[in-house]
Design a protein around this motif. Structure first.
Motif, PDB file in Angstrom:
ATOM      1  N   ALA A   1       0.851  -1.190   0.000  1.00 36.25           N
ATOM      2  CA  ALA A   1       0.000   0.000   0.000  1.00 36.25           C
ATOM      3  C   ALA A   1       0.886   1.239   0.000  1.00 36.25           C
ATOM      4  O   ALA A   1       1.876   1.304   0.735  1.00 36.25           O
ATOM      5  CB  ALA A   1      -0.912   0.018   1.222  1.00 36.25           C
TER       6      ALA A   1
ATOM      7  N   ARG B   1       0.571   5.756  -0.363  1.00 39.88           N
ATOM      8  CA  ARG B   1      -0.359   6.895  -0.281  1.00 39.88           C
ATOM      9  C   ARG B   1      -0.905   7.202  -1.678  1.00 39.88           C
ATOM     10  O   ARG B   1      -0.232   6.985  -2.682  1.00 39.88           O
ATOM     11  CB  ARG B   1       0.339   8.141   0.260  1.00 39.88           C
ATOM     12  CG  ARG B   1       0.581   8.080   1.738  1.00 39.88           C
ATOM     13  CD  ARG B   1       1.111   9.422   2.241  1.00 39.88           C
ATOM     14  NE  ARG B   1       1.265   9.369   3.669  1.00 39.88           N
ATOM     15  CZ  ARG B   1       0.314   9.705   4.545  1.00 39.88           C
ATOM     16  NH1 ARG B   1      -0.853  10.139   4.100  1.00 39.88           N
ATOM     17  NH2 ARG B   1       0.529   9.616   5.835  1.00 39.88           N
ATOM     18  N   GLU B   2      -2.119   7.733  -1.707  1.00 47.21           N
ATOM     19  CA  GLU B   2      -2.706   8.213  -2.959  1.00 47.21           C
ATOM     20  C   GLU B   2      -1.966   9.485  -3.375  1.00 47.21           C
ATOM     21  O   GLU B   2      -1.333  10.142  -2.548  1.00 47.21           O
ATOM     22  CB  GLU B   2      -4.203   8.499  -2.773  1.00 47.21           C
ATOM     23  CG  GLU B   2      -5.012   7.292  -2.341  1.00 47.21           C
ATOM     24  CD  GLU B   2      -4.934   6.145  -3.317  1.00 47.21           C
ATOM     25  OE1 GLU B   2      -4.968   6.377  -4.535  1.00 47.21           O
ATOM     26  OE2 GLU B   2      -4.830   4.986  -2.860  1.00 47.21           O
TER      27      GLU B   2
ATOM     28  N   CYS C   1      -4.693   8.390   2.427  1.00 45.40           N
ATOM     29  CA  CYS C   1      -4.676   6.928   2.443  1.00 45.40           C
ATOM     30  C   CYS C   1      -6.125   6.467   2.450  1.00 45.40           C
ATOM     31  O   CYS C   1      -6.971   7.064   3.114  1.00 45.40           O
ATOM     32  CB  CYS C   1      -3.964   6.400   3.689  1.00 45.40           C
ATOM     33  SG  CYS C   1      -2.189   6.711   3.669  1.00 45.40           S
TER      34      CYS C   1
ATOM     35  N   GLN D   1      -6.697   0.529   4.720  1.00 44.67           N
ATOM     36  CA  GLN D   1      -5.428   0.045   4.186  1.00 44.67           C
ATOM     37  C   GLN D   1      -4.282   0.675   4.975  1.00 44.67           C
ATOM     38  O   GLN D   1      -4.454   1.732   5.570  1.00 44.67           O
ATOM     39  CB  GLN D   1      -5.289   0.340   2.692  1.00 44.67           C
ATOM     40  CG  GLN D   1      -4.886   1.757   2.327  1.00 44.67           C
ATOM     41  CD  GLN D   1      -4.686   1.934   0.832  1.00 44.67           C
ATOM     42  OE1 GLN D   1      -5.424   1.402   0.024  1.00 44.67           O
ATOM     43  NE2 GLN D   1      -3.696   2.700   0.467  1.00 44.67           N
TER      44      GLN D   1
ATOM     45  N   CYS E   1      -1.151   2.850   5.979  1.00 52.33           N
ATOM     46  CA  CYS E   1      -0.850   4.218   5.554  1.00 52.33           C
ATOM     47  C   CYS E   1       0.615   4.538   5.858  1.00 52.33           C
ATOM     48  O   CYS E   1       0.972   4.846   6.995  1.00 52.33           O
ATOM     49  CB  CYS E   1      -1.775   5.194   6.272  1.00 52.33           C
ATOM     50  SG  CYS E   1      -1.665   6.874   5.607  1.00 52.33           S
TER      51      CYS E   1
END
Length: 156
Positions: A58, A60-61, A66, A70, A72
């Protein structure tokens, strides 16, 4: 425009849409030659037509957030994206939409199935970096996502 040209145009557009929507079924092995990257866990656009979301990790966007539920990571989305781009050989440019162009090595990938939308979840590897998800974890910019890691990428 003649009907033959119109038909050729429609056929080309349908072929492009078909390639963009390719999701490799779970358990299938496939090749992916990276051409562009969005963020630290994908999607990675493959020359062969699919979009790969790296399995078991995973990031970060790109807006810094986050997704709920999920892991972070502390690292920024830009740091994770840049780490992935570097593993894939470095940036070759940028698209108008913000994707980073790469010319990475052809990877051997194992599909984990649909990763929402037209993305294939996958474990990918190449001789230069080994397992890409595990290599990303080693950069410290993404976290192992236990729910999807299935025992891979454990610390020694």
């Amino acid at each position: 425009m003649t009907s033959a040209r119109r038909w050729a145009s429609v056929a080309a557009m349908l072929f492009a849409l078909l390639l963009a929507a390719t999701v490799i079924p779970d358990g299938q092995v496939f090749a992916c030659t990276p051409t562009r990257v969005w963020d630290g866990d994908g999607p990675i656009w493959c020359r062969e037509g699919m979009h790969v979301r790296l399995a078991g990790i995973a990031a970060r966007e790109m807006d810094g957030s986050c997704r709920p539920g999920q892991p972070c990571p502390e690292a920024s989305a830009l740091a994770a994206r840049d780490a992935l781009v570097n593993l894939l050989g470095g940036a070759q440019g940028r698209t108008s939409t913000g994707h980073i162009l790469v010319d990475g090595p052809t990877m051997r990938c194992l599909s984990t199935g649909n990763a929402r939308g037209n993305r294939t979840g996958a474990w990918c590897a190449a001789p230069s970096f080994g397992d890409l998800s595990c290599a990303m974890i080693r950069t410290g910019t993404v976290l192992r996502w236990d729910r999807y890691a299935h025992g891979r990428c454990r610390s020694r």
